[in-house]
Design a protein around this motif. Structure first.
Motif, PDB file in Angstrom:
ATOM      1  N   ARG A  81      22.385  -3.469 -29.289  1.00 25.72           N
ATOM      2  CA  ARG A  81      23.200  -2.286 -28.976  1.00 25.72           C
ATOM      3  C   ARG A  81      22.453  -0.998 -29.310  1.00 25.72           C
ATOM      4  O   ARG A  81      22.449  -0.047 -28.527  1.00 25.72           O
ATOM      5  N   ALA A  84      19.683  -0.426 -26.861  1.00 26.29           N
ATOM      6  CA  ALA A  84      20.186   0.104 -25.593  1.00 26.29           C
ATOM      7  C   ALA A  84      20.475   1.598 -25.695  1.00 26.29           C
ATOM      8  O   ALA A  84      20.258   2.353 -24.742  1.00 26.29           O
ATOM      9  N   GLU A  85      20.937   2.038 -26.855  1.00 24.93           N
ATOM     10  CA  GLU A  85      21.209   3.468 -27.060  1.00 24.93           C
ATOM     11  C   GLU A  85      19.915   4.276 -27.088  1.00 24.93           C
ATOM     12  O   GLU A  85      19.857   5.396 -26.556  1.00 24.93           O
ATOM     13  N   SER A  86      18.881   3.724 -27.721  1.00 21.35           N
ATOM     14  CA  SER A  86      17.645   4.482 -27.924  1.00 21.35           C
ATOM     15  C   SER A  86      16.616   4.263 -26.824  1.00 21.35           C
ATOM     16  O   SER A  86      15.642   5.012 -26.722  1.00 21.35           O
ATOM     17  N   GLY A  87      16.809   3.207 -26.017  1.00 25.93           N
ATOM     18  CA  GLY A  87      15.846   2.903 -24.964  1.00 25.93           C
ATOM     19  C   GLY A  87      14.684   2.052 -25.408  1.00 25.93           C
ATOM     20  O   GLY A  87      13.718   1.867 -24.658  1.00 25.93           O
ATOM     21  N   GLU A 104      27.132 -10.419 -23.546  1.00 23.05           N
ATOM     22  CA  GLU A 104      26.942  -9.034 -23.976  1.00 23.05           C
ATOM     23  C   GLU A 104      25.466  -8.657 -23.949  1.00 23.05           C
ATOM     24  O   GLU A 104      25.109  -7.543 -23.530  1.00 23.05           O
ATOM     25  N   LEU A 108      23.742  -5.563 -21.961  1.00 21.47           N
ATOM     26  CA  LEU A 108      22.890  -4.548 -22.593  1.00 21.47           C
ATOM     27  C   LEU A 108      21.519  -4.497 -21.943  1.00 21.47           C
ATOM     28  O   LEU A 108      20.867  -3.447 -21.921  1.00 21.47           O
ATOM     29  N   GLN A 110      20.926  -4.435 -18.961  1.00 25.34           N
ATOM     30  CA  GLN A 110      20.968  -3.526 -17.821  1.00 25.34           C
ATOM     31  C   GLN A 110      20.527  -2.117 -18.210  1.00 25.34           C
ATOM     32  O   GLN A 110      20.177  -1.301 -17.354  1.00 25.34           O
ATOM     33  N   LYS A 111      20.552  -1.836 -19.525  1.00 27.16           N
ATOM     34  CA  LYS A 111      20.250  -0.490 -20.013  1.00 27.16           C
ATOM     35  C   LYS A 111      18.859  -0.358 -20.615  1.00 27.16           C
ATOM     36  O   LYS A 111      18.292   0.744 -20.636  1.00 27.16           O
ATOM     37  N   THR A 112      18.326  -1.454 -21.145  1.00 29.07           N
ATOM     38  CA  THR A 112      17.012  -1.399 -21.798  1.00 29.07           C
ATOM     39  C   THR A 112      16.351  -2.767 -21.677  1.00 29.07           C
ATOM     40  O   THR A 112      17.067  -3.778 -21.519  1.00 29.07           O
ATOM     41  N   ALA A 250      14.351  -2.295 -17.316  1.00 29.33           N
ATOM     42  CA  ALA A 250      15.635  -2.915 -17.618  1.00 29.33           C
ATOM     43  C   ALA A 250      16.217  -3.481 -16.324  1.00 29.33           C
ATOM     44  O   ALA A 250      15.715  -3.229 -15.238  1.00 29.33           O
ATOM     45  N   GLY A 251      17.290  -4.262 -16.465  1.00 26.23           N
ATOM     46  CA  GLY A 251      17.942  -4.766 -15.263  1.00 26.23           C
ATOM     47  C   GLY A 251      18.407  -6.196 -15.374  1.00 26.23           C
ATOM     48  O   GLY A 251      19.341  -6.618 -14.698  1.00 26.23           O
TER      49      GLY A 251
END
Length: 260
Positions: A81, A84-87, A104, A108, A110-112, A250-251
């Protein structure tokens, strides 16, 4: 250029192994070691490596580091998590994740860039390719059973590796593993159903990990065994994954099969 690493659970057995191997290989550099506050006194690293109990501080310390996490399911999810927030990219080797937690992780990812594997060894991941072929070639007259052996401090059972191997065996038969898995037999249980895969766990001593798959058919038995002799096998796989993951998009949730 060396891949900078943030090691979660750096005071644990896997964390220590990964950090030691990374320090010995100029392909990597240690950006931060992260663990609980009461474990920090035992951590040591070279100049420039942050030692902290705060993952956010470690992420701020090195913007392009790859996190490696072999801790516990909820800790690893929190790591993902924050990544994902920080990349930040993250490699997770934690076992014992349930379906919701794996879902989950996939979200996540999908974002990083995220990488997860229940087992980082090359041999186990080659078995994931070979076992379905063997299962299909032998046919449904062969019963499939598995025994996994691990050290007495392992918390999850069956092992994540056993479940991963069980999934590929079940899929080769057109089954869903949760519907056919049997991990306990006691009392008068009747004949063994044909649509069943037994996965039994043994715990003791300091065994790193042994998985044996049995194909038992008419007049013969085939045994396929993988033995991990050292945690360095998994640590080297995690380091390889970290170098591979750096710079990926990501993806989707990556795994060892992507490296191969």
């Amino acid at each position: 250029m060396a891949t900078p690493l943030i090691i979660m659970g750096a005071g644990g057995r896997m964390g220590r192994t990964i950090a030691t191997l990374a320090e010995e290989d100029n392909t990597y550099s240690l950006a931060a070691l992260v663990d609980r506050a009461d474990h920090l006194a035992q951590l040591h690293a070279g100049n420039g490596c942050l030692i902290t109990d705060d993952l956010r501080a470690a992420l701020a310390h090195c913007a392009d580091a790859v996190i490696i996490d072999f801790t516990a399911p909820e800790v690893s999810l929190n790591t993902a998590r924050q990544a994902a927030e920080s990349g930040h990219a993250a490699v997770i080797g934690t076992t014992g994740l349930d379906e919701a937690q794996r879902a989950e992780l996939a979200g996540l990812a999908q974002k990083t860039p995220l990488f997860w594997s229940s087992n980082m060894s090359v041999g186990i991941n080659v078995l994931r390719k070979i076992l379905p072929e063997l299962t299909r070639a032998l046919g449904d007259k062969y019963d499939i059973e598995m025994v996994e052996l691990h050290h007495n401090r392992k918390k999850d059972s069956p092992s994540g590796t056993a479940l991963t191997l069980g999934e590929c065996l079940a899929e080769a038969r057109g089954w869903n593993l949760p519907d056919v898995r049997c991990s306990a037999r006691d009392g008068i249980i009747g004949e063994r159903p044909k649509a069943q895969i037994g996965i039994q766990a043994i715990r003791g001593g300091d065994v790193v990990g042994v998985h044996t798959i049995y194909f038992m058919g008419p007049g013969e038995r085939i045994e396929v065994t993988h033995q991990a002799h050292s945690r360095e096998t998994f640590a080297q796989g995690a380091l390889r994954a970290a170098a591979w993951l750096k710079g990926r998009a990501a993806g989707r949730l990556y795994g060892m099969q992507d490296i191969f």
